[in-house]
Design a protein around this motif. Sequence first.
Motif, PDB file in Angstrom:
ATOM      1  N   ILE A  26       0.834  -1.204   0.000  1.00  0.00           N
ATOM      2  CA  ILE A  26       0.000   0.000   0.000  1.00  0.00           C
ATOM      3  C   ILE A  26       0.869   1.254   0.000  1.00  0.00           C
ATOM      4  O   ILE A  26       0.607   2.212  -0.745  1.00  0.00           O
ATOM      5  N   LYS A  27       1.915   1.264   0.802  1.00  0.00           N
ATOM      6  CA  LYS A  27       2.826   2.413   0.841  1.00  0.00           C
ATOM      7  C   LYS A  27       3.510   2.598  -0.513  1.00  0.00           C
ATOM      8  O   LYS A  27       3.723   3.727  -0.963  1.00  0.00           O
ATOM      9  N   ARG A  28       3.864   1.476  -1.154  1.00  0.00           N
ATOM     10  CA  ARG A  28       4.513   1.555  -2.464  1.00  0.00           C
ATOM     11  C   ARG A  28       3.565   2.186  -3.494  1.00  0.00           C
ATOM     12  O   ARG A  28       3.988   3.003  -4.318  1.00  0.00           O
ATOM     13  N   ILE A  29       2.302   1.829  -3.433  1.00  0.00           N
ATOM     14  CA  ILE A  29       1.318   2.399  -4.350  1.00  0.00           C
ATOM     15  C   ILE A  29       1.126   3.888  -4.067  1.00  0.00           C
ATOM     16  O   ILE A  29       1.074   4.715  -4.997  1.00  0.00           O
ATOM     17  N   GLU A  30       1.036   4.246  -2.795  1.00  0.00           N
ATOM     18  CA  GLU A  30       0.861   5.652  -2.432  1.00  0.00           C
ATOM     19  C   GLU A  30       2.044   6.490  -2.892  1.00  0.00           C
ATOM     20  O   GLU A  30       1.875   7.624  -3.369  1.00  0.00           O
ATOM     21  N   THR A  31       3.245   5.938  -2.776  1.00  0.00           N
ATOM     22  CA  THR A  31       4.448   6.653  -3.223  1.00  0.00           C
ATOM     23  C   THR A  31       4.440   6.842  -4.738  1.00  0.00           C
ATOM     24  O   THR A  31       4.766   7.919  -5.249  1.00  0.00           O
ATOM     25  N   SER A  32       4.050   5.791  -5.458  1.00  0.00           N
ATOM     26  CA  SER A  32       4.040   5.871  -6.921  1.00  0.00           C
ATOM     27  C   SER A  32       2.972   6.828  -7.428  1.00  0.00           C
ATOM     28  O   SER A  32       3.080   7.378  -8.535  1.00  0.00           O
ATOM     29  N   MET A  33       1.932   7.059  -6.632  1.00  0.00           N
ATOM     30  CA  MET A  33       0.853   7.959  -7.049  1.00  0.00           C
ATOM     31  C   MET A  33       1.248   9.419  -6.987  1.00  0.00           C
ATOM     32  O   MET A  33       0.613  10.272  -7.631  1.00  0.00           O
ATOM     33  N   GLU A  34       2.298   9.742  -6.232  1.00  0.00           N
ATOM     34  CA  GLU A  34       2.695  11.141  -6.072  1.00  0.00           C
ATOM     35  C   GLU A  34       3.017  11.800  -7.409  1.00  0.00           C
ATOM     36  O   GLU A  34       2.672  12.962  -7.648  1.00  0.00           O
ATOM     37  N   SER A  35       3.679  11.048  -8.305  1.00  0.00           N
ATOM     38  CA  SER A  35       4.032  11.629  -9.606  1.00  0.00           C
ATOM     39  C   SER A  35       2.812  11.835 -10.495  1.00  0.00           C
ATOM     40  O   SER A  35       2.847  12.651 -11.432  1.00  0.00           O
ATOM     41  N   LEU A  36       1.710  11.131 -10.210  1.00  0.00           N
ATOM     42  CA  LEU A  36       0.495  11.293 -11.007  1.00  0.00           C
ATOM     43  C   LEU A  36      -0.201  12.616 -10.717  1.00  0.00           C
ATOM     44  O   LEU A  36      -1.068  13.052 -11.482  1.00  0.00           O
ATOM     45  N   TYR A  37       0.172  13.255  -9.614  1.00  0.00           N
ATOM     46  CA  TYR A  37      -0.433  14.541  -9.272  1.00  0.00           C
ATOM     47  C   TYR A  37       0.158  15.697 -10.069  1.00  0.00           C
ATOM     48  O   TYR A  37      -0.324  16.827  -9.979  1.00  0.00           O
ATOM     49  N   GLU A  38       1.207  15.432 -10.836  1.00  0.00           N
ATOM     50  CA  GLU A  38       1.768  16.466 -11.697  1.00  0.00           C
ATOM     51  C   GLU A  38       0.962  16.534 -12.988  1.00  0.00           C
ATOM     52  O   GLU A  38       0.954  15.597 -13.773  1.00  0.00           O
ATOM     53  N   LEU A  39       0.278  17.649 -13.203  1.00  0.00           N
ATOM     54  CA  LEU A  39      -0.543  17.826 -14.399  1.00  0.00           C
ATOM     55  C   LEU A  39       0.237  18.621 -15.438  1.00  0.00           C
ATOM     56  O   LEU A  39       0.554  19.787 -15.233  1.00  0.00           O
ATOM     57  N   ASN A  40       0.521  17.974 -16.527  1.00  0.00           N
ATOM     58  CA  ASN A  40       1.287  18.609 -17.591  1.00  0.00           C
ATOM     59  C   ASN A  40       0.340  19.295 -18.570  1.00  0.00           C
ATOM     60  O   ASN A  40      -0.399  18.650 -19.311  1.00  0.00           O
ATOM     61  N   MET A  41       0.380  20.620 -18.586  1.00  0.00           N
ATOM     62  CA  MET A  41      -0.460  21.404 -19.491  1.00  0.00           C
ATOM     63  C   MET A  41       0.255  21.727 -20.792  1.00  0.00           C
ATOM     64  O   MET A  41      -0.242  22.493 -21.611  1.00  0.00           O
TER      65      MET A  41
END
Length: 208
Positions: A26-41
Motif C-alpha cells: 500500500i505504501k509503495r502504491i501511495e508513493t508511486s501515485m505522487e508523480s500522477l499529481y503532476e498535471l502537464n499542461m
Amino acid sequence: LKSKEFELNNIGPTFEAFAVCLSRDIKRIETSMESLYELNMGAFSDDIDAKYAKKVVSCIAKFTGEPFKNPKNVFEATRNLDCFLSISNALKVLSVNLSKLSYDLRLMAGDNLYSVAEISLPKVQPGFSDISEKSNTSILEMVSQVAYFIIGMDTTISFALESAQLDVNVNLPIILCSLFDSLNYIRRAARTLKEKVFDGIEIIITNE
C-alpha cells in the motif's frame, strides 16, 4: 486466540507477515501515485502561457480537493510518461504478493496431499470429488489469475512507453487502457478475497 496450540501452529506470525507485506504494498502504491499529481499542461514558450497553466492546475486542485501541481520541468514531463509505469509496477507487486498469499492459504487449508490443514476456508464452490467435504479454492485461484493478467498489463505498458519518440507517444491509449484494467481487476480481486475468504477463515485448533 492466545492458546498454546495457536502459537505452536505458527498461524499468528504467518498472518502478521501477510499484514506487513500488504502494508508495504500500500505504501509503495501511495508513493508511486505522487508523480500522477503532476498535471502537464504542455511546454510553453513564454511567461503568459506558463502562468495560465499554473492557474488552471491550481483551479483543478481546488475543485477536486487533490494535491495536483505543475511539473518542475514541463519538457521532461511531456517526453517521459514513466509515472504510469511506476503505478503499474506497484500494482504488479501487490498482485504477485496477493497471489503468493493465496497459494499459502491453499497449503494451510490442506489443499495438498502433503500438507496438514491448519485453517478452514469458507466453502464457495463444491469440489468435483467423491469426498463430500471437498471444496474448490476458486477465489484463491482467481486471485492468482488476476496476478497473471496484471503482470501482462505491466509488460504491455513497459513496451508502450519505451517505444515513444521524443515528446510524442502514440501508445497512450493502450497505456491508459492497461492501467485502468489493472486497477479495476486488482480492486475487485482484493475485495472478493477479503469478503469471500478472509472474513470466513477459521483456525483449526488441535489438542495434541
